[in-house]
Motif scaffolding. Sequence first.
Motif, PDB file in Angstrom:
ATOM      1  N   ARG A  37     130.904 -22.072  -5.701  1.00  0.00           N
ATOM      2  CA  ARG A  37     130.153 -22.886  -6.549  1.00  0.00           C
ATOM      3  C   ARG A  37     128.844 -22.854  -6.383  1.00  0.00           C
ATOM      4  O   ARG A  37     127.899 -22.808  -7.453  1.00  0.00           O
ATOM      5  CB  ARG A  37     130.489 -24.495  -6.189  1.00  0.00           C
ATOM      6  CG  ARG A  37     131.954 -24.938  -6.734  1.00  0.00           C
ATOM      7  CD  ARG A  37     131.838 -25.399  -8.029  1.00  0.00           C
ATOM      8  NE  ARG A  37     133.532 -25.712  -8.583  1.00  0.00           N
ATOM      9  CZ  ARG A  37     133.465 -26.458  -9.628  1.00  0.00           C
ATOM     10  NH1 ARG A  37     132.516 -26.802 -10.466  1.00  0.00           N
ATOM     11  NH2 ARG A  37     134.708 -26.844  -9.856  1.00  0.00           N
ATOM     12  N   ILE A  38     128.075 -22.987  -5.154  1.00  0.00           N
ATOM     13  CA  ILE A  38     126.806 -22.679  -4.832  1.00  0.00           C
ATOM     14  C   ILE A  38     126.206 -21.419  -5.421  1.00  0.00           C
ATOM     15  O   ILE A  38     125.089 -21.321  -5.946  1.00  0.00           O
ATOM     16  CB  ILE A  38     126.348 -22.850  -3.498  1.00  0.00           C
ATOM     17  CG1 ILE A  38     126.853 -24.576  -3.084  1.00  0.00           C
ATOM     18  CG2 ILE A  38     125.000 -22.631  -3.007  1.00  0.00           C
ATOM     19  CD1 ILE A  38     126.890 -24.914  -1.586  1.00  0.00           C
ATOM     20  N   ALA A  39     126.974 -20.363  -5.292  1.00  0.00           N
ATOM     21  CA  ALA A  39     126.500 -19.160  -5.649  1.00  0.00           C
ATOM     22  C   ALA A  39     126.502 -18.917  -7.212  1.00  0.00           C
ATOM     23  O   ALA A  39     125.749 -17.875  -7.241  1.00  0.00           O
ATOM     24  CB  ALA A  39     127.674 -17.840  -5.080  1.00  0.00           C
ATOM     25  N   GLY A  40     126.957 -19.722  -7.860  1.00  0.00           N
ATOM     26  CA  GLY A  40     126.623 -19.535  -9.412  1.00  0.00           C
ATOM     27  C   GLY A  40     125.518 -20.572  -9.923  1.00  0.00           C
ATOM     28  O   GLY A  40     125.199 -20.528 -11.144  1.00  0.00           O
ATOM     29  N   VAL A  67     130.644 -15.376  -2.882  1.00  0.00           N
ATOM     30  CA  VAL A  67     129.422 -15.144  -3.483  1.00  0.00           C
ATOM     31  C   VAL A  67     129.435 -14.200  -4.573  1.00  0.00           C
ATOM     32  O   VAL A  67     128.918 -14.341  -5.799  1.00  0.00           O
ATOM     33  CB  VAL A  67     128.373 -14.585  -2.274  1.00  0.00           C
ATOM     34  CG1 VAL A  67     126.862 -14.080  -2.872  1.00  0.00           C
ATOM     35  CG2 VAL A  67     127.990 -15.676  -1.287  1.00  0.00           C
ATOM     36  N   ASP A  68     130.050 -12.904  -4.365  1.00  0.00           N
ATOM     37  CA  ASP A  68     130.080 -11.793  -5.334  1.00  0.00           C
ATOM     38  C   ASP A  68     130.974 -12.350  -6.640  1.00  0.00           C
ATOM     39  O   ASP A  68     130.581 -11.605  -7.806  1.00  0.00           O
ATOM     40  CB  ASP A  68     130.655 -10.573  -4.574  1.00  0.00           C
ATOM     41  CG  ASP A  68     129.728  -9.799  -3.602  1.00  0.00           C
ATOM     42  OD1 ASP A  68     128.591 -10.470  -3.902  1.00  0.00           O
ATOM     43  OD2 ASP A  68     130.165  -9.189  -2.889  1.00  0.00           O
ATOM     44  N   ALA A  69     131.852 -13.272  -6.403  1.00  0.00           N
ATOM     45  CA  ALA A  69     132.768 -13.697  -7.631  1.00  0.00           C
ATOM     46  C   ALA A  69     131.605 -14.213  -8.680  1.00  0.00           C
ATOM     47  O   ALA A  69     132.097 -14.300  -9.832  1.00  0.00           O
ATOM     48  CB  ALA A  69     133.533 -14.662  -7.067  1.00  0.00           C
ATOM     49  N   ARG A  70     130.513 -14.536  -8.425  1.00  0.00           N
ATOM     50  CA  ARG A  70     129.868 -15.234  -9.389  1.00  0.00           C
ATOM     51  C   ARG A  70     128.590 -14.139  -9.922  1.00  0.00           C
ATOM     52  O   ARG A  70     127.990 -14.374 -11.078  1.00  0.00           O
ATOM     53  CB  ARG A  70     128.968 -16.467  -8.951  1.00  0.00           C
ATOM     54  CG  ARG A  70     129.870 -17.804  -8.258  1.00  0.00           C
ATOM     55  CD  ARG A  70     131.029 -18.054  -9.734  1.00  0.00           C
ATOM     56  NE  ARG A  70     130.359 -18.620 -10.712  1.00  0.00           N
ATOM     57  CZ  ARG A  70     130.109 -19.943 -10.856  1.00  0.00           C
ATOM     58  NH1 ARG A  70     130.153 -20.890  -9.789  1.00  0.00           N
ATOM     59  NH2 ARG A  70     129.669 -20.501 -11.886  1.00  0.00           N
TER      60      ARG A  70
END
Length: 264
Positions: A37-40, A67-70
């Motif tokens: 969530r935060i990484a987006g 992190v990389d998912a976003r």
Amino acid sequence: METSPSHGPESFAARLRGRERLIGYWIALDNPAGTERIAGLGYDYIGVDGQHGVLHQPGWQAAMLAVDARGRSAGVIRVPSPDPVAIGIALDTGARGVVVPMVESAEQARAMVRACRHHPAGTRSLGGPVRAEIRVGSVPAEIDDRVACIVMIETAAALDDLEAICATEGLDAVYVGPADLSAALGARWFGDPAAADALEAALVRITEAAHRHGIACGIHVLDGESAAKRLAEGFTFATVSSDITHLQQVAAEHLSAARGTGQA
């Protein structure tokens, strides 16, 4: 809003070396769903705390996946100690850089740089078909160019050897741990006013030394306002608070509001 290629995770090391202003966020909890969530949100990087957080090595890779998912922020890992083995493990997760704590001399800084680089520039082992190959490639020289080595300045010994540390060939950045640095300067607790002037003087020394040697200079701060202040003072990157801190703060604020007392 999509991230442009020039400002995506793959450009993190280049932007750091170019001393662009970067803003990061700190992850201390082993909570991949929360990290995702935060990484987006649009932070330039997400720092994962492998030293003082509750994420042990299996959690590092889960955090990097989150992190990389976003596709917006670069994942960076603070390793537990100045240990080349830990650095190799962290980078094999696909991290775009490492933060190395408690570096106290130029000799140590050189060893940390070498741990982040492959032969002939360093001692890092080529990971092969692990996650890093997917994120940063399989050509050693290209991998080295895409990974940042950041060492922390947080002890009296590091301050004593500051110029030589900043002059270390291949070092990308220094990073201030203000709590430990305050203690090194005589503070009885973080925020002790007795050490406030000494801390501010040390921060000026650090930013000026980094500038002289052409490397980036970062600091951990408690909130966004403090990040803006430090960036205006000459720091080139700043990491904001942490997930565990904000979880408690916001929960306390809601409890206070629900009680209508103004007190948590």
